[in-house]
Design a protein around this motif. Structure first.
Motif, PDB file in Angstrom:
ATOM      1  N   GLN A  64      -1.897   8.791   1.619  1.00 45.82           N
ATOM      2  CA  GLN A  64      -0.507   8.391   1.760  1.00 45.82           C
ATOM      3  C   GLN A  64       0.361   8.723   0.560  1.00 45.82           C
ATOM      4  N   GLN A  71       0.808  -1.218   0.000  1.00 46.92           N
ATOM      5  CA  GLN A  71       0.000   0.000   0.000  1.00 46.92           C
ATOM      6  C   GLN A  71       0.841   1.268   0.000  1.00 46.92           C
ATOM      7  N   SER A  72       1.967   1.260   0.692  1.00 46.49           N
ATOM      8  CA  SER A  72       2.803   2.453   0.720  1.00 46.49           C
ATOM      9  C   SER A  72       4.218   2.074   1.122  1.00 46.49           C
ATOM     10  N   TYR A 123      -1.325  -5.033   2.892  1.00 51.04           N
ATOM     11  CA  TYR A 123      -2.561  -5.626   3.405  1.00 51.04           C
ATOM     12  C   TYR A 123      -2.860  -6.894   2.629  1.00 51.04           C
ATOM     13  N   GLN A 157      -6.630  -2.218   4.521  1.00 48.35           N
ATOM     14  CA  GLN A 157      -6.700  -1.685   3.162  1.00 48.35           C
ATOM     15  C   GLN A 157      -7.321  -0.297   3.183  1.00 48.35           C
ATOM     16  N   ASN A 158      -6.715   0.619   2.442  1.00 46.61           N
ATOM     17  CA  ASN A 158      -7.255   1.972   2.323  1.00 46.61           C
ATOM     18  C   ASN A 158      -8.266   2.001   1.175  1.00 46.61           C
ATOM     19  N   ASN A 159      -9.537   2.156   1.516  1.00 41.85           N
ATOM     20  CA  ASN A 159     -10.599   2.181   0.503  1.00 41.85           C
ATOM     21  C   ASN A 159     -11.121   3.587   0.237  1.00 41.85           C
ATOM     22  N   GLU A 160     -10.357   4.592   0.654  1.00 42.53           N
ATOM     23  CA  GLU A 160     -10.749   5.978   0.430  1.00 42.53           C
ATOM     24  C   GLU A 160      -9.718   6.620  -0.488  1.00 42.53           C
ATOM     25  N   TYR A 161     -10.064   6.801  -1.749  1.00 38.48           N
ATOM     26  CA  TYR A 161      -9.123   7.406  -2.690  1.00 38.48           C
ATOM     27  C   TYR A 161      -9.863   7.914  -3.921  1.00 38.48           C
ATOM     28  N   ASP A 180      -4.474   9.410  -2.593  1.00 37.72           N
ATOM     29  CA  ASP A 180      -5.031   9.060  -1.289  1.00 37.72           C
ATOM     30  C   ASP A 180      -4.222   9.766  -0.216  1.00 37.72           C
TER      31      ASP A 180
END
Length: 286
Positions: A180, A101-102, A115, A152-156, A178
């Motif tokens: 990050q 993810q980053s 993730y 998991q980042n689901n905001e983007y 996003d």
């Protein structure tokens, strides 16, 4: 110190370990994003790993001993680049994923956040062994590399400019923003904007995401999961602007005519100009 699920001590010559190990990271100095890249060429293991693990590859010899050869061969400058690979191990069906993810760096460490996804109850799956993996290229480093398991980042948001009557890599410019990082997608195909298909470069540049989404006009916010086209984008080779907003499971998609058409309100036109300016800015970032 923060607890990290994995520690790979490159400086000590350790270049692989289990995803189930644990260590404390050092955390020193300011954090900055690392410009990593997706790696999908020649990435099939000679022997699939049944257990979950992570590896770092710093030489052509290690690469050749790990991955099957392919045509054309991958060209990697290991004097400046390292590969980081995460392998989820053997799974009983499709629907499993492991994703980086980053990647961030301080004065004394590199932290790779990742993730994992498993099929939800009721998801259609095909039984059979699968071996999820994710591999990226990072600038070569002598710092210890830590892996951190995260949600998991689901905001983007995904923004892009497209033009059909155009050839070359600059015809379709697409980015993911996003909290990050910013990703620049590679070789996007006209009118096929499923970004999971495409490789990417992560920029060092970091967007103020909350400020960006705070400027989305109410007219678009209220669509909540719908897809809407304003005007007739690219109808006379004038191109268009694409906007895709992920709010958890709610995905809103917008296609905007570059011409200011009658169905575009003042706020939509202003937002379109913001997107055009943002894309132009991101083209200049590394």
């Amino acid at each position: 110190m923060k607890k990290i699920v994995l520690f790979i001590a490159i400086a000590l010559g350790l270049t692989s370990c289990s995803l189930n190990s644990e260590s404390d990271s050092i955390s020193c100095g300011d954090t900055q994003n690392v410009a990593f890249k997706s790696f999908t060429t020649c990435n099939t293991l000679i022997t699939e790993t049944v257990e979950s693990k992570a590896i770092i590859i710093n030489s052509q010899e290690k690469f050749n001993a790990t991955f099957k050869p392919c045509t054309p061969p991958a060209v990697i400058d290991f004097t400046t680049t390292s590969l980081v690979g995460l392998f989820a191990g053997q799974k009983p069906s499709n629907g499993y994923e492991i994703k980086i993810q980053s990647v961030v760096e301080t004065n004394c460490e590199v932290v790779v956040s990742f993730y994992e996804i498993a099929p939800k109850a009721g998801d259609p799956v095909t039984p059979g062994a699968t071996y999820p993996k994710d591999i990226i290229a990072i600038p070569k480093t002598s710092k210890p590399v830590y892996l951190q398991r995260v949600a998991q980042n689901n905001e983007y948001a995904i923004i892009g400019s497209f033009r059909g009557a155009c050839t070359g890599s600059a015809c379709q410019e697409f980015y993911r923003l996003d909290v990050q990082k910013v990703l620049r997608f590679k070789d996007v195909v006209y009118n096929d904007y499923d970004m999971a298909k495409y490789g990417f470069n992560a920029l060092v540049y970091k967007e103020e995401y909350s400020t960006f989404v705070g400027g989305i006009p109410t007219e678009i916010v209220s669509l909540k999961g719908q897809t809407k086209t304003f005007g007739t984008p690219d109808s006379h080779d004038q191109g268009g602007i694409y906007f895709e907003w992920h709010q958890g499971s709610v995905v809103t998609k917008i296609y905007l005519d570059n011409d200011d058409t009658s169905d575009q309100s003042t706020s939509v036109i202003s937002f379109k100009k913001r997107l055009q300016d943002k894309i132009a800015l991101l083209k200049t970032k590394n």
